[in-house]
Scaffold this active site. Structure first.
Site, PDB file in Angstrom:
ATOM      1  N   GLY A 184      42.406  36.078  39.800  1.00 40.14           N
ATOM      2  CA  GLY A 184      41.409  36.950  40.578  1.00 40.14           C
ATOM      3  C   GLY A 184      40.427  35.103  40.985  1.00 40.14           C
ATOM      4  O   GLY A 184      40.464  35.512  42.383  1.00 40.14           O
ATOM      5  N   GLU A 206      44.089  28.391  31.256  1.00 35.50           N
ATOM      6  CA  GLU A 206      44.445  29.080  30.429  1.00 35.50           C
ATOM      7  C   GLU A 206      44.285  28.668  28.716  1.00 35.50           C
ATOM      8  O   GLU A 206      44.644  27.875  28.263  1.00 35.50           O
ATOM      9  CB  GLU A 206      45.727  30.215  30.737  1.00 35.50           C
ATOM     10  N   ASP A 212      50.118  32.701  29.487  1.00 35.66           N
ATOM     11  CA  ASP A 212      51.653  33.206  30.580  1.00 35.66           C
ATOM     12  C   ASP A 212      51.951  32.904  31.815  1.00 35.66           C
ATOM     13  O   ASP A 212      53.006  33.284  32.389  1.00 35.66           O
ATOM     14  CB  ASP A 212      50.953  34.881  30.672  1.00 35.66           C
TER      15      ASP A 212
END
Ligand SMILES: *Cc1c(COP(=O)(O)O)cnc(C)c1O
Length: 326
Positions: A184, A206, A212
């Site tokens: 987001g 991440e 992922d």
């Protein structure tokens, strides 16, 4: 994509809705940081946002758009913490009843804050139960509006207002590092960057324990992984959103990963050098900038701190688990 993707216009509309409600968080500089990266670094401090993270922007934007009847019926959400607080606080401000599913092992400070805003909290097991399913079922059976944590046009448009403020304040950037869970904040930031700083390299960051999004971009489709085990509890997402992934595919240049140890060393840097308490997930962006220092040398670089919600017991536990490298 059946539905049109959100655009920069939606980020601007979100900014208008958030005017006077969300804080215009400070953009901080640090001589030590500039020296260390040999770059000009602009740190957008969403750890100073209401409820302690950028998530207030997206949560409030989504709730503010609901009709009167939707408001009366109430909303449901799930979250390990910050989205829970964001929906709970927004619901309190807008006088909307809120039910939130939170993992039974959620950070105690986040649980207490969510209940403190008056939301009804239901516990679930994040390693065994599908919170998305639980929230969807409750929304159907009780007629509540489901507010997802990232994969929603109004949520991600609201999140994009942090980068919008950053570009409006400091102008175009060469690179922007953004913390990444479900995407987001990253997709909203990318919409702002595309309009206001088209040449900017946008990097999502991440945890190494759960890359992922990196895997998804390589494969060209969304990859689902087991819930990653990492101290970055705001980025323990098993899969990127469908809408956020479309925007990330189109506008984001690269995804980097960092380890838990790098996150703690970055927490230490913020505390010692910039006098700020930043939660592990909020350190993803700067940890990646440190790691990429060779490629950003001489550049004008933005770093978004996504949040600061961590209690001192956990903070000191992490400091002792990973002692200073100095
Ligand atoms: C939710 C959250 C993230 C991840 O945001 P997404 O929009 O899911 O990518 C990063 N940092 C903090 C502090 C968060 O609360």
């Amino acid at each position: 994509m059946p539905q049109a993707l959100p655009t920069f216009e939606d980020v601007l509309a979100a900014a208008a809705r958030l005017e006077g409600v969300a804080l215009k968080t400070p953009v901080l500089r640090s001589r030590t940081l500039d020296d260390r990266l040999q770059a000009q670094v602009f740190v957008k401090c969403e750890n100073f946002q209401r409820m302690g993270a950028f998530k207030f922007r997206g949560g409030f934007n989504a709730l503010a758009k609901l009709s009167d009847s939707e408001r009366r019926a109430g909303v449901v959400a799930y979250s390990s913490g910050n989205h829970a607080q964001a929906v709970a606080l927004s619901a309190k401000i807008l006088q909307i009843p809120a039910t939130i599913f939170m993992p039974h092992d959620a950070a105690p400070a986040k649980l207490a804050a969510t209940q403190g805003y008056g939301a009804k909290v239901i516990a679930y097991d994040r390693y065994k139960e599908d919170a998305n399913l639980l929230a969807t079922e409750l929304s159907l059976s009780k007629g509540l509006t489901f507010i997802p944590p990232f994969d929603h046009p109004d949520v991600l448009s609201g999140q994009g207002t942090a980068a919008l403020e950053l570009f409006n304040e400091v102008g175009a950037l060469d690179a922007l590092f953004v913390c990444l869970g479900g995407g987001g904040l990253l997709s909203g930031s990318a919409l702002a960057a595309q309009a206001l700083s088209p040449g900017c390299q946008i990097v999502g960051v991440e945890p190494a324990a759960g890359n992922d999004v990196q895997q998804s971009l390589r494969k060209g489709e969304r990859v689902k992984i087991a819930t990653p085990v990492t101290i970055a509890d705001g980025a323990q997402t098993p899969m990127v959103g469908a809408i956020t992934f479309e925007i990330i595919k189109a506008l984001v240049h690269d995804i980097h990963t960092v380890t838990d140890e790098q996150l703690v060393q970055t927490m230490r840097f913020y505390a010692e050098r910039m006098k700020m308490i930043v939660e592990p997930t909020g350190c993803l962006s700067l940890a990646a900038a440190f790691q990429a220092s060779a490629s950003i040398k001489g550049q004008k670089v933005g770093v978004i701190i996504s949040g600061g919600n961590i209690d001192m017991a956990r903070f000191s536990q992490l400091m002792s688990a990973y002692p200073s490298g100095d």
